[in-house]
Design a protein around this motif. Structure first.
Motif, PDB file in Angstrom:
ATOM      1  N   ASN A   1       4.847   4.854  13.033  1.00  0.00           N
ATOM      2  CA  ASN A   1       5.337   3.936  14.057  1.00  0.00           C
ATOM      3  C   ASN A   1       4.180   3.237  14.777  1.00  0.00           C
ATOM      4  N   PHE A   2       2.963   3.698  14.552  1.00  0.00           N
ATOM      5  CA  PHE A   2       1.792   3.024  15.104  1.00  0.00           C
ATOM      6  C   PHE A   2       1.157   2.075  14.087  1.00  0.00           C
ATOM      7  N   GLY A   3       1.719   2.021  12.876  1.00  0.00           N
ATOM      8  CA  GLY A   3       1.219   1.100  11.867  1.00  0.00           C
ATOM      9  C   GLY A   3       0.215   1.679  10.888  1.00  0.00           C
ATOM     10  N   GLY A   4      -0.111   2.946  11.022  1.00  0.00           N
ATOM     11  CA  GLY A   4      -1.001   3.570  10.061  1.00  0.00           C
ATOM     12  C   GLY A   4      -0.318   3.753   8.718  1.00  0.00           C
ATOM     13  N   THR A   5      -1.057   3.541   7.647  1.00  0.00           N
ATOM     14  CA  THR A   5      -0.469   3.594   6.304  1.00  0.00           C
ATOM     15  C   THR A   5      -1.172   4.614   5.412  1.00  0.00           C
ATOM     16  N   ASN A   6      -0.402   5.121   4.453  1.00  0.00           N
ATOM     17  CA  ASN A   6      -0.926   6.001   3.418  1.00  0.00           C
ATOM     18  C   ASN A   6      -0.318   5.565   2.090  1.00  0.00           C
ATOM     19  N   TYR A   7      -1.087   5.716   1.025  1.00  0.00           N
ATOM     20  CA  TYR A   7      -0.621   5.325  -0.301  1.00  0.00           C
ATOM     21  C   TYR A   7      -0.962   6.402  -1.314  1.00  0.00           C
ATOM     22  N   ALA A   8      -0.103   6.533  -2.305  1.00  0.00           N
ATOM     23  CA  ALA A   8      -0.439   7.350  -3.467  1.00  0.00           C
ATOM     24  C   ALA A   8      -1.573   6.667  -4.217  1.00  0.00           C
ATOM     25  N   ASP A   9      -2.424   7.467  -4.828  1.00  0.00           N
ATOM     26  CA  ASP A   9      -3.559   6.903  -5.557  1.00  0.00           C
ATOM     27  C   ASP A   9      -3.102   5.929  -6.641  1.00  0.00           C
ATOM     28  N   SER A  10      -1.960   6.205  -7.233  1.00  0.00           N
ATOM     29  CA  SER A  10      -1.490   5.411  -8.360  1.00  0.00           C
ATOM     30  C   SER A  10      -1.061   3.994  -7.958  1.00  0.00           C
ATOM     31  N   VAL A  11      -0.827   3.766  -6.663  1.00  0.00           N
ATOM     32  CA  VAL A  11      -0.364   2.443  -6.235  1.00  0.00           C
ATOM     33  C   VAL A  11      -1.314   1.768  -5.265  1.00  0.00           C
ATOM     34  N   ARG A  12      -2.316   2.499  -4.809  1.00  0.00           N
ATOM     35  CA  ARG A  12      -3.230   1.925  -3.812  1.00  0.00           C
ATOM     36  C   ARG A  12      -3.858   0.644  -4.356  1.00  0.00           C
ATOM     37  N   GLU A  13      -3.944  -0.343  -3.512  1.00  0.00           N
ATOM     38  CA  GLU A  13      -4.503  -1.676  -3.790  1.00  0.00           C
ATOM     39  C   GLU A  13      -3.591  -2.526  -4.666  1.00  0.00           C
ATOM     40  N   ARG A  14      -2.414  -2.004  -5.029  1.00  0.00           N
ATOM     41  CA  ARG A  14      -1.411  -2.821  -5.730  1.00  0.00           C
ATOM     42  C   ARG A  14      -0.159  -2.989  -4.878  1.00  0.00           C
ATOM     43  N   PHE A  15       0.192  -1.958  -4.119  1.00  0.00           N
ATOM     44  CA  PHE A  15       1.395  -1.977  -3.295  1.00  0.00           C
ATOM     45  C   PHE A  15       0.991  -2.049  -1.819  1.00  0.00           C
ATOM     46  N   THR A  16       1.854  -2.692  -1.027  1.00  0.00           N
ATOM     47  CA  THR A  16       1.647  -2.765   0.411  1.00  0.00           C
ATOM     48  C   THR A  16       2.959  -2.449   1.126  1.00  0.00           C
ATOM     49  N   ILE A  17       2.894  -1.528   2.068  1.00  0.00           N
ATOM     50  CA  ILE A  17       4.063  -1.192   2.878  1.00  0.00           C
ATOM     51  C   ILE A  17       3.945  -1.907   4.224  1.00  0.00           C
ATOM     52  N   LEU A  18       5.049  -2.494   4.654  1.00  0.00           N
ATOM     53  CA  LEU A  18       5.084  -3.258   5.895  1.00  0.00           C
ATOM     54  C   LEU A  18       6.344  -2.886   6.661  1.00  0.00           C
ATOM     55  N   ARG A  19       6.276  -2.985   7.977  1.00  0.00           N
ATOM     56  CA  ARG A  19       7.476  -2.724   8.766  1.00  0.00           C
ATOM     57  C   ARG A  19       7.736  -3.855   9.746  1.00  0.00           C
ATOM     58  N   ASP A  20       8.999  -4.116   9.962  1.00  0.00           N
ATOM     59  CA  ASP A  20       9.440  -5.143  10.907  1.00  0.00           C
ATOM     60  C   ASP A  20      10.317  -4.430  11.929  1.00  0.00           C
ATOM     61  N   ASP A  21       9.700  -3.977  12.997  1.00  0.00           N
ATOM     62  CA  ASP A  21      10.427  -3.178  13.971  1.00  0.00           C
ATOM     63  C   ASP A  21      11.579  -3.930  14.644  1.00  0.00           C
TER      64      ASP A  21
END
Length: 115
Positions: free
Chosen positions: A53-73
């Motif tokens: 909820n503070f905007g920090g992100t984590n990614y699986a190694d297999s998708v990092r730099e290909r996928f992006t997670i975004l939220r629209d509160d």
């Protein structure tokens, strides 16, 4: 009643892009960590990405730099932008909302990547 509804899945070619959306209701969206998981045929469900909820992100190694997670509160929506898709990305993708001991899941959306 809590609802998480995913959309945006479909068929894509390898190297292509898709954007998944998850619209939520019945939760305090701005207080939840939102995540995407996926489950390929014959495999266990696996973590893809999350955003606090503070905007920090984590990614699986297999998708990092290909996928992006975004939220629209303001609109209670979380997105997963998927680029440079690979055949290994083929799976049902699930949206998850979690806060403290509570965890809610959507019904999933199928992503199929053809090589």
């Amino acid at each position: 009643q809590v609802q998480l509804v995913e959309s945006g899945g479909g068929l894509a070619q390898a190297g292509g892009s898709l954007r998944l959306s998850c619209v939520t209701s019945g939760i305090r969206f701005d207080m939840n960590t939102m995540a995407w998981y996926r489950q390929a045929p014959g495999k266990q469900r696996e973590f893809v990405a999350d955003i606090t909820n503070f905007g920090g992100t984590n990614y699986a190694d297999s998708v990092r730099e290909r996928f992006t997670i975004l939220r629209d509160d303001p609109n209670n929506v979380v997105y997963l932008q998927m680029n440079s898709l690979k055949s290994d990305d083929t799976a049902v993708y699930y949206c998850n909302a979690r806060r403290l001991q509570d965890s809610f899941w959507g019904q999933g959306t199928q992503v199929t990547v053809s090589s």
